[in-house]
Scaffold this active site. Structure first.
Site, PDB file in Angstrom:
ATOM      1  N   LEU A  53       0.809  -1.217   0.000  1.00 38.33           N
ATOM      2  CA  LEU A  53       0.000   0.000   0.000  1.00 38.33           C
ATOM      3  C   LEU A  53       0.841   1.265   0.000  1.00 38.33           C
ATOM      4  O   LEU A  53       0.309   2.367  -0.144  1.00 38.33           O
ATOM      5  CB  LEU A  53      -0.921   0.011   1.238  1.00 38.33           C
ATOM      6  CG  LEU A  53      -1.827  -1.216   1.416  1.00 38.33           C
ATOM      7  CD1 LEU A  53      -2.566  -1.132   2.737  1.00 38.33           C
ATOM      8  CD2 LEU A  53      -2.804  -1.342   0.256  1.00 38.33           C
ATOM      9  N   TYR A 103       1.935  11.031 -12.091  1.00 34.34           N
ATOM     10  CA  TYR A 103       1.440  10.100 -11.082  1.00 34.34           C
ATOM     11  C   TYR A 103       0.912   8.829 -11.745  1.00 34.34           C
ATOM     12  O   TYR A 103       1.226   7.704 -11.331  1.00 34.34           O
ATOM     13  CB  TYR A 103       0.338  10.763 -10.255  1.00 34.34           C
ATOM     14  CG  TYR A 103      -0.298   9.860  -9.229  1.00 34.34           C
ATOM     15  CD1 TYR A 103       0.439   9.376  -8.156  1.00 34.34           C
ATOM     16  CD2 TYR A 103      -1.646   9.493  -9.328  1.00 34.34           C
ATOM     17  CE1 TYR A 103      -0.143   8.547  -7.200  1.00 34.34           C
ATOM     18  CE2 TYR A 103      -2.231   8.667  -8.377  1.00 34.34           C
ATOM     19  CZ  TYR A 103      -1.476   8.192  -7.325  1.00 34.34           C
ATOM     20  OH  TYR A 103      -2.054   7.375  -6.387  1.00 34.34           O
ATOM     21  N   LYS A 107       2.224   4.864 -11.388  1.00 38.85           N
ATOM     22  CA  LYS A 107       1.349   3.789 -10.948  1.00 38.85           C
ATOM     23  C   LYS A 107       1.300   2.667 -11.984  1.00 38.85           C
ATOM     24  O   LYS A 107       1.314   1.479 -11.639  1.00 38.85           O
ATOM     25  CB  LYS A 107      -0.055   4.334 -10.671  1.00 38.85           C
ATOM     26  CG  LYS A 107      -0.188   5.062  -9.342  1.00 38.85           C
ATOM     27  CD  LYS A 107       0.067   4.117  -8.179  1.00 38.85           C
ATOM     28  CE  LYS A 107      -0.240   4.728  -6.833  1.00 38.85           C
ATOM     29  NZ  LYS A 107       0.046   3.806  -5.722  1.00 38.85           N
ATOM     30  N   ASN A 132     -11.366   7.153  -5.944  1.00 39.20           N
ATOM     31  CA  ASN A 132     -11.179   7.948  -4.724  1.00 39.20           C
ATOM     32  C   ASN A 132     -11.687   7.160  -3.517  1.00 39.20           C
ATOM     33  O   ASN A 132     -12.826   6.690  -3.513  1.00 39.20           O
ATOM     34  CB  ASN A 132     -11.942   9.272  -4.837  1.00 39.20           C
ATOM     35  CG  ASN A 132     -11.449  10.122  -5.990  1.00 39.20           C
ATOM     36  OD1 ASN A 132     -10.435  10.796  -5.880  1.00 39.20           O
ATOM     37  ND2 ASN A 132     -12.153  10.069  -7.116  1.00 39.20           N
ATOM     38  N   PRO A 281     -42.590  14.366  40.655  1.00 41.59           N
ATOM     39  CA  PRO A 281     -43.504  13.497  41.410  1.00 41.59           C
ATOM     40  C   PRO A 281     -44.918  14.076  41.468  1.00 41.59           C
ATOM     41  O   PRO A 281     -45.115  15.278  41.696  1.00 41.59           O
ATOM     42  CB  PRO A 281     -42.870  13.455  42.807  1.00 41.59           C
ATOM     43  CG  PRO A 281     -41.410  13.681  42.556  1.00 41.59           C
ATOM     44  CD  PRO A 281     -41.359  14.658  41.414  1.00 41.59           C
ATOM     45  N   GLY A 282     -45.916  13.208  41.224  1.00 40.86           N
ATOM     46  CA  GLY A 282     -47.313  13.607  41.289  1.00 40.86           C
ATOM     47  C   GLY A 282     -47.844  14.315  40.056  1.00 40.86           C
ATOM     48  O   GLY A 282     -49.034  14.631  39.989  1.00 40.86           O
TER      49      GLY A 282
END
Length: 369
Positions: A53, A103, A107, A132, A281-282
């Site tokens: 890689l 590039y 490759k 990509n 509460p209540g």
């Protein structure tokens, strides 16, 4: 199995090594720019599989392309051949190998020398021309538009798009890693002489930017994107990985009164809304009914009772609820309903509604149970 990963500290390498370890692979030789070159000799001697890689994609001088992408590949194959190690070799190439640029030339040269090596030695060659690649741990402001967009938008920085109509072909890092591990187990996806990641997403730059801006906005409007779209799901996960570390949290608006509070948590266009209700509460809340809006109540702390009455009936139905026994109660349409805190501490209820609240069409009608 002993696995050599070159470029192990890079974007794809880091993700691959992490998942290999997750799956129980322990003999992983990690080679990166920081590794002493002498270690490569031993790695190449022992490896049963090579993920190559390492490469150059943003050099200071264009001559470095050939040195990094062709030269290092040549060195790697020479060392493998010296040790007569004919293990499979995977190489990460690029769709730019088809283009006439420095590039792409480098490759393509790396591909060619691997194919030649394969013919000469019988070693299996796995050449991937990646489009990509996007996902977590990709370096922003380098060579990935998505990484740059996610980082800059998350940090409140501008982005630049010359042509929003440009179509990007993208593969997600988890799909890449899954394919590479398949290749490790001789189950690669082949396309002629090359291998490929089978899941590719095509979308314009403008649409990508629009989605990422919507992710940023979602923290303000408490929304969640439509994650049934696979690309949106992957992009949203990617975006969150670029959040500034001091901005992981965000505040919600609590609607507080003497009865307790009601806070919207998440809204979606197709899966409704989740809210948190706290009752003192209540206290009794509700006493209303709906035509189409339906809800689910889940008491997670405290104890109380949920009461129902069909609007044309005198019969009252009661369900006792408690945080000690988590139980979802559906709130059907056509029944007026309320919830009362029977305990001496605050009662916390998670409430889901099939649609988020629209003040223009509240579909909520007051009626005592």
């Amino acid at each position: 199995m002993k696995i050599l990963v070159t470029g192990a500290k890079g974007f794809i390498g880091k993700n691959l090594v992490s998942e290999l370890r997750n799956r129980g692979y322990t003999d992983i030789f990690e080679f990166s720019k920081e590794t002493n070159l002498s270690s490569l000799d031993q790695y190449c001697k022992e490896a049963n599989f090579v993920f190559h890689l390492a490469g150059i994609n943003r050099p200071k001088d264009q001559s470095e392309y050939m040195d990094g992408n062709y030269g290092f590949t040549s060195l790697l194959l020479e060392i493998l051949e010296k040790h007569q190690n004919n293990c499979p070799v995977m190489i990460s190439s690029s769709i730019q190998a088809e283009l006439n640029n420095p590039y792409g030339f480098s490759k393509k040269a790396g591909e060619d020398i691997l194919f030649e090596y394969s013919k000469k030695t019988g070693a299996k060659a796995l050449v991937y021309r990646f489009p990509n690649v996007f996902g977590k741990w990709c370096k922003p402001n380098y060579n990935s538009a998505i990484a740059t967009f996610c980082h800059n938008i998350a940090h409140g920085l501008p982005i630049s798009i010359n042509d929003p109509s440009v179509v990007m072909n993208l593969v997600y890092i988890d799909d890449v890693v899954e394919e590479l591990i398949n290749a490790l187990n001789s189950n690669e996806t082949s396309n002629g002489e090359f291998c490929e990641v089978s899941v590719v997403h095509s979308i314009t730059l403008g649409q990508i930017a629009e989605l990422i801006y919507s992710f940023k906005e979602s923290r303000i409007n408490r929304s969640i994107p439509n994650l049934s779209n696979h690309f949106t799901k992957k992009l949203y996960s990617t975006y969150l990985s670029y959040l500034p570390e001091n901005q992981f949290s965000y505040e919600l608006k609590m609607n507080i009164d003497q009865r307790g509070s009601f806070t919207e948590f998440i809204k979606t266009p197709d899966r409704g809304q989740v809210s948190v209700n706290i009752s003192k509460p209540g206290i009794t809340k509700g006493n209303h009914w709906h035509h189409t809006k339906n809800e689910k109540f889940l008491v997670v702390s405290g104890q109380g009772v949920i009461r129902f009455r069909k609007i044309d009936s005198d019969e009252i139905i009661e369900y006792l609820v408690s945080g000690e026994k988590l139980e979802v109660v559906d709130i059907p349409i056509g029944y007026t309903h309320n919830i009362e805190n029977l305990g001496d501490t605050d009662m916390v209820t998670i409430m889901w509604a099939n649609e988020y609240f629209d003040p223009e069409k509240p579909d909520t009608y007051f009626l005592e149970v």
